[in-house]
Design a protein around this motif. Structure first.
Motif, PDB file in Angstrom:
ATOM      1  N   PHE A   1     -78.340  27.788  -8.514  1.00 32.68           N
ATOM      2  CA  PHE A   1     -78.290  28.935  -9.418  1.00 32.68           C
ATOM      3  C   PHE A   1     -78.536  28.440 -10.841  1.00 32.68           C
ATOM      4  N   SER A   2     -79.659  28.830 -11.409  1.00 30.79           N
ATOM      5  CA  SER A   2     -79.986  28.424 -12.779  1.00 30.79           C
ATOM      6  C   SER A   2     -79.180  29.271 -13.760  1.00 30.79           C
ATOM      7  N   GLY A   3     -78.577  28.600 -14.728  1.00 30.69           N
ATOM      8  CA  GLY A   3     -77.767  29.304 -15.712  1.00 30.69           C
ATOM      9  C   GLY A   3     -76.284  29.247 -15.444  1.00 30.69           C
ATOM     10  N   ASN A   4     -75.899  28.786 -14.269  1.00 33.94           N
ATOM     11  CA  ASN A   4     -74.476  28.586 -13.986  1.00 33.94           C
ATOM     12  C   ASN A   4     -74.092  27.196 -14.505  1.00 33.94           C
ATOM     13  N   GLU A   5     -73.300  27.164 -15.568  1.00 38.58           N
ATOM     14  CA  GLU A   5     -72.978  25.901 -16.220  1.00 38.58           C
ATOM     15  C   GLU A   5     -71.898  25.102 -15.504  1.00 38.58           C
ATOM     16  N   ASP A   6     -71.349  25.640 -14.426  1.00 37.52           N
ATOM     17  CA  ASP A   6     -70.293  24.937 -13.695  1.00 37.52           C
ATOM     18  C   ASP A   6     -70.599  24.945 -12.205  1.00 37.52           C
ATOM     19  N   LEU A   7     -71.852  24.660 -11.861  1.00 34.81           N
ATOM     20  CA  LEU A   7     -72.274  24.712 -10.464  1.00 34.81           C
ATOM     21  C   LEU A   7     -71.866  23.425  -9.752  1.00 34.81           C
ATOM     22  N   ARG A   8     -70.710  23.461  -9.131  1.00 29.34           N
ATOM     23  CA  ARG A   8     -70.197  22.314  -8.371  1.00 29.34           C
ATOM     24  C   ARG A   8     -69.460  22.837  -7.150  1.00 29.34           C
ATOM     25  N   ARG A   9     -69.134  21.934  -6.256  1.00 29.76           N
ATOM     26  CA  ARG A   9     -68.465  22.332  -5.019  1.00 29.76           C
ATOM     27  C   ARG A   9     -67.125  22.990  -5.327  1.00 29.76           C
ATOM     28  N   ILE A  10     -66.750  23.927  -4.458  1.00 30.41           N
ATOM     29  CA  ILE A  10     -65.515  24.668  -4.689  1.00 30.41           C
ATOM     30  C   ILE A  10     -64.602  24.673  -3.462  1.00 30.41           C
ATOM     31  N   LEU A  11     -65.152  24.515  -2.265  1.00 31.61           N
ATOM     32  CA  LEU A  11     -64.350  24.531  -1.039  1.00 31.61           C
ATOM     33  C   LEU A  11     -64.280  23.158  -0.376  1.00 31.61           C
ATOM     34  N   THR A  12     -65.354  22.385  -0.455  1.00 28.09           N
ATOM     35  CA  THR A  12     -65.341  21.043   0.130  1.00 28.09           C
ATOM     36  C   THR A  12     -64.998  20.019  -0.937  1.00 28.09           C
ATOM     37  N   ASP A  13     -64.799  18.789  -0.510  1.00 31.06           N
ATOM     38  CA  ASP A  13     -64.411  17.726  -1.430  1.00 31.06           C
ATOM     39  C   ASP A  13     -65.615  17.268  -2.245  1.00 31.06           C
ATOM     40  N   TYR A  14     -65.351  16.567  -3.338  1.00 29.47           N
ATOM     41  CA  TYR A  14     -66.411  16.127  -4.241  1.00 29.47           C
ATOM     42  C   TYR A  14     -67.392  15.188  -3.536  1.00 29.47           C
ATOM     43  N   GLY A  15     -66.895  14.377  -2.631  1.00 29.64           N
ATOM     44  CA  GLY A  15     -67.767  13.427  -1.959  1.00 29.64           C
ATOM     45  C   GLY A  15     -68.355  13.940  -0.666  1.00 29.64           C
ATOM     46  N   PHE A  16     -68.227  15.230  -0.410  1.00 26.23           N
ATOM     47  CA  PHE A  16     -68.700  15.806   0.851  1.00 26.23           C
ATOM     48  C   PHE A  16     -70.223  15.748   0.920  1.00 26.23           C
ATOM     49  N   THR A  17     -70.732  15.474   2.115  1.00 25.32           N
ATOM     50  CA  THR A  17     -72.176  15.405   2.341  1.00 25.32           C
ATOM     51  C   THR A  17     -72.640  16.603   3.141  1.00 25.32           C
ATOM     52  N   GLY A  18     -73.671  17.296   2.653  1.00 33.33           N
ATOM     53  CA  GLY A  18     -74.228  18.423   3.390  1.00 33.33           C
ATOM     54  C   GLY A  18     -73.612  19.751   2.993  1.00 33.33           C
ATOM     55  N   HIS A  19     -74.031  20.786   3.696  1.00 32.09           N
ATOM     56  CA  HIS A  19     -73.591  22.151   3.406  1.00 32.09           C
ATOM     57  C   HIS A  19     -73.179  22.807   4.728  1.00 32.09           C
ATOM     58  N   PRO A  20     -71.883  23.029   4.926  1.00 30.38           N
ATOM     59  CA  PRO A  20     -71.321  23.349   6.249  1.00 30.38           C
ATOM     60  C   PRO A  20     -71.824  24.629   6.909  1.00 30.38           C
TER      61      PRO A  20
END
Length: 205
Positions: A128-147
């Motif tokens: 999402f362009s323009g979202n200044e806080d686009l980071r993971r929210i449900l999985t851990d920071y080191g999570f690999t992939g998209h469940p």
């Protein structure tokens, strides 16, 4: 006897007003059981959302969801659920994209979209362009992939556990601790031609 909630009828003139407001940015409209689904151009998302809020009275953003169509190009669909408090009616707005092309953020219109966009990014990898806080929210920071991608394995790639020996939490490749991975579907009375773990305990001496 169960009773379902009454279907709220679509207000008269709703689709005509939406078509007039969105114009050429509207790709198509689908109507099923008084539910209205709008398919719009990705690059026109922000402008269309402002028109739906201000001109068509859909004031609230209720949800943003992702959909994965692995065999379709573009693969992903982002679905926005809007509610009109004055009309007591909901609509869905659909935007198609892939894993490279970002969807314009609508956080300037509805700040709550920030968290909802993060969830779609986390689960599907949609940008999402323009979202200044686009980071993971449900999985851990080191999570690999998209469940929630359909090609993501149900077991995942890694598992998280506490190591009593190392006195810390650690990631390890998934190892299914299941003894019976092969099934011959024979009943116990038919007899199997192999020895299962533990059978030796019942052997006659």
């Amino acid at each position: 006897m169960s009773h379902s909630a009454p279907q709220i009828a679509k207000p008269k003139g709703t689709v005509a007003a939406i078509k007039k407001a969105l114009g050429k940015d509207l790709v198509r409209v689908e109507e099923t059981f008084d539910e209205v689904a709008l398919y719009i151009k990705r690059d026109s998302l922000v402008g269309c959302m402002v028109k739906l809020r201000d001109s068509c009275d859909y004031q609230q953003l209720m949800e943003i969801a992702g959909v994965d169509w692995p065999d379709r190009d573009p693969r992903f669909e982002v679905v926005y659920c809007l509610l009109s408090l004055t009309k007591n009616h909901r609509i869905r707005v659909h935007v198609a994209t892939d894993e490279i092309t970002p969807v314009p953020s609508i956080t300037e219109i509805w700040p709550v979209a920030g968290w909802l966009e993060r969830e779609v990014f986390d689960m599907y990898g949609v940008l999402f362009s323009g979202n200044e806080d686009l980071r993971r929210i449900l999985t851990d920071y080191g999570f690999t992939g998209h469940p929630q991608r359909k090609d993501f394995p149900l077991t995942g790639y890694v598992e998280l556990r506490y190591s009593e020996e190392e006195k810390r939490v650690k990631y390890e490749p998934v190892q299914l601790a299941q003894d019976f991975r092969s099934f011959d579907f024979l009943s116990p009375w038919e007899g199997a031609d192999y020895v299962l773990p533990g059978d030796e305990k019942g052997a006659k001496k």
